[in-house]
Design a protein around this motif. Structure first.
Motif, mmCIF file in Angstrom:
data_model
loop_
_atom_site.group_PDB
_atom_site.id
_atom_site.type_symbol
_atom_site.label_atom_id
_atom_site.label_comp_id
_atom_site.label_asym_id
_atom_site.label_seq_id
_atom_site.Cartn_x
_atom_site.Cartn_y
_atom_site.Cartn_z
ATOM 1 N N VAL A 62 0.840 -1.189 0.000
ATOM 2 C CA VAL A 62 0.000 0.000 0.000
ATOM 3 C C VAL A 62 0.887 1.256 0.000
ATOM 4 O O VAL A 62 1.845 1.313 0.765
ATOM 5 N N PRO A 63 0.583 2.251 -0.837
ATOM 6 C CA PRO A 63 1.358 3.496 -0.786
ATOM 7 C C PRO A 63 1.220 4.192 0.567
ATOM 8 O O PRO A 63 0.232 3.977 1.279
ATOM 9 N N SER A 64 2.181 5.036 0.893
ATOM 10 C CA SER A 64 2.244 5.637 2.233
ATOM 11 C C SER A 64 1.067 6.530 2.607
ATOM 12 O O SER A 64 0.613 6.517 3.738
ATOM 13 N N TYR A 65 0.599 7.326 1.649
ATOM 14 C CA TYR A 65 -0.374 8.349 2.020
ATOM 15 C C TYR A 65 -1.771 8.038 1.489
ATOM 16 O O TYR A 65 -1.934 7.542 0.381
ATOM 17 N N ALA A 66 -2.763 8.387 2.301
ATOM 18 C CA ALA A 66 -4.156 8.116 1.928
ATOM 19 C C ALA A 66 -4.539 8.762 0.597
ATOM 20 O O ALA A 66 -5.363 8.231 -0.139
ATOM 21 N N CYS A 67 -3.904 9.912 0.289
ATOM 22 C CA CYS A 67 -4.266 10.590 -0.961
ATOM 23 C C CYS A 67 -3.703 9.863 -2.187
ATOM 24 O O CYS A 67 -4.030 10.204 -3.315
ATOM 25 N N GLN A 68 -2.863 8.863 -1.973
ATOM 26 C CA GLN A 68 -2.350 8.046 -3.078
ATOM 27 C C GLN A 68 -3.126 6.743 -3.210
ATOM 28 O O GLN A 68 -2.785 5.889 -4.008
ATOM 29 N N ARG A 69 -4.123 6.582 -2.333
ATOM 30 C CA ARG A 69 -4.835 5.307 -2.312
ATOM 31 C C ARG A 69 -6.303 5.538 -2.628
ATOM 32 O O ARG A 69 -6.805 6.647 -2.543
ATOM 33 N N ARG A 70 -6.966 4.444 -2.953
ATOM 34 C CA ARG A 70 -8.409 4.510 -3.146
ATOM 35 C C ARG A 70 -9.071 3.770 -2.001
ATOM 36 O O ARG A 70 -8.798 2.614 -1.766
ATOM 37 N N ALA A 102 -6.923 4.031 8.764
ATOM 38 C CA ALA A 102 -7.093 4.414 7.361
ATOM 39 C C ALA A 102 -6.409 3.406 6.448
ATOM 40 O O ALA A 102 -6.928 3.030 5.398
ATOM 41 N N LEU A 103 -5.251 2.954 6.866
ATOM 42 C CA LEU A 103 -4.511 2.004 6.038
ATOM 43 C C LEU A 103 -5.241 0.660 5.956
ATOM 44 O O LEU A 103 -5.375 0.072 4.886
ATOM 45 N N LEU A 104 -5.761 0.191 7.074
ATOM 46 C CA LEU A 104 -6.480 -1.089 7.062
ATOM 47 C C LEU A 104 -7.766 -1.000 6.237
ATOM 48 O O LEU A 104 -8.193 -1.973 5.629
ATOM 49 N N LYS A 105 -8.388 0.202 6.224
ATOM 50 C CA LYS A 105 -9.634 0.367 5.454
ATOM 51 C C LYS A 105 -9.415 0.188 3.959
ATOM 52 O O LYS A 105 -10.334 -0.138 3.227
ATOM 53 N N THR A 106 -8.219 0.451 3.493
ATOM 54 C CA THR A 106 -7.957 0.433 2.059
ATOM 55 C C THR A 106 -7.603 -0.964 1.545
ATOM 56 O O THR A 106 -7.546 -1.206 0.346
#
Ligand code: GTP
Ligand code: MN
Ligand code: MN
Length: 328
Positions: A12-20, A58-62
């Motif tokens: 997973v990329p580091s930042y939430a804005c790089q993820r969906r 946030a990371l687990l949600k993605t």
């Protein structure tokens, strides 16, 4: 190999804005627990721990599926021993109850608790001096703590839209916040208002507020603070929604409504900012922009022009993430 369960190691990329991050959450039990820990840390003024728990959640949600073993999380950002070291929950029920009152923050709640006030009944009996917003918050506590449905949000949008266009023809209004991200319910309803001609939006907020019939009480944000995302005029209010369906014997129910006004030149930034999510997507945009991962100054965040959210993502070198995937 046969017989051995396949475990996916997540990347997973580091930042939430790089993820969906859609609303589909495969790790709800874990993220609920982490959110609770975050809330507790924040109520105890432990901001650093709060942020760490929020980022872990946030990371687990993605993630595309449920975590079955810790080995799947090896090497992921935000899940270090530091962020997951759990201390006993120390925030109390009283803190949750008291901060649930519109206009009451953690500091006020703590002061009251030190003075022996633990619930609404004790607060009412205490003779504490409340400001107007807090008085309304106390009076409408049950209504305000009941989730707002999408249907209610749509009904409120129609009313606000009418009020806004009656004071300024051509003004435009957009539903932002969680509902724009596709959430089926929320704790409030957020609107962003603008006008296609720069400057025409000036002075709009006080006029909207004096179309009194639907507004009960409001707590104004600062007029024009220096930072970029926060410099919009806003009004955090309690709205009187007529004809609440579940309680036909009552003529209306109270709903939290946030209004923000931005000039058209800043509209895309305001839209991005007020769409959120507040807990991860927005803060991570600021971290992403800096070289060392610490949040970049708010005022430097949007030191460029953009006419749409797409342009903002492009300028930042990010792939566009639609609102429905900003639910980190
Ligand atoms: P629910 O309301 O619970 O459905 O979630 P939500 O995502 O809509 O949360 P909320 O209404 O608290 O916030 C909506 C958006 O408004 C978020 O993106 C926040 O970043 C933004 N927001 C809330 N308060 C402030 C504020 O004081 N300043 C600024 N600039 N933005 C804010
Ligand atoms: Mn909201
Ligand atoms: Mn809000």
């Amino acid at each position: 190999r046969a017989g051995e369960p396949e475990v996916e190691v997540f990347s997973v990329p580091s930042y939430a804005c790089q993820r969906r991050t859609s609303l589909e959450n495969h790790n709800a039990p874990l993220t609920d627990a982490l959110s609770l820990l975050a809330e507790n840390a924040e109520l105890n003024d432990e901001e650093g721990r709060g942020v760490a728990f929020r980022r872990a959640a946030a990371l687990l949600k993605t993630l595309p599926s449920a975590v079955m073993s810790a080995s799947q999380l090896r090497g992921l950002p935000c899940l270090g021993e530091h962020s997951l070291r759990v201390r006993p929950l120390t925030s109390s029920r009283s803190q949750l109850v008291l901060t649930g009152i519109f206009g009451v923050g953690a500091k006020t709640a703590d002061r009251w608790i030190r003075e022996g006030i633990h619930d609404l009944h004790q607060l009412r009996a205490s003779g504490q001096v409340l400001n107007r917003a807090q008085r309304a918050g106390l009076q409408h506590y049950a209504d305000i703590n009941q989730p707002v449905t999408r249907a209610e949000a749509d009904a409120i949008e129609a009313i606000v839209e009418k009020a806004v266009s009656s004071v300024l023809r051509g003004a435009q209004i957009v539903l932002t916040g969680g509902f724009r991200r596709g959430k089926p319910s929320g704790h409030d309803v957020d609107f962003l208002i603008t006008h296609p001609e720069e400057g025409r939006e000036e002075g709009l907020m006080p006029k909207v507020k004096t179309t009194r019939n639907s507004y009960l009480e409001s707590k104004d944000g600062p007029g024009r603070p220096p930072s970029n995302m926060d410099r919009f005029e806003r009004c955090l209010s309690i709205f009187k929604l007529p004809g609440a369906a579940e309680t036909p014997q009552r003529a209306w129910r109270a709903v939290r409504v946030d209004l923000v006004v931005s000039p058209i030149s800043q509209f895309a930034f305001a839209l991005l900012g007020w769409t959120g999510s507040k807990v991860s997507f927005r803060p991570d945009l600021r971290c992403y922009r800096s070289s060392d991962g610490s949040p970049v100054r708010q005022s430097l965040m949007f030191d460029f022009c953009a006419a749409s959210e797409e342009e903002i993502f492009a300028h930042l070198g990010l792939e566009f993430v639609p609102p429905s995937e900003r639910n980190a």
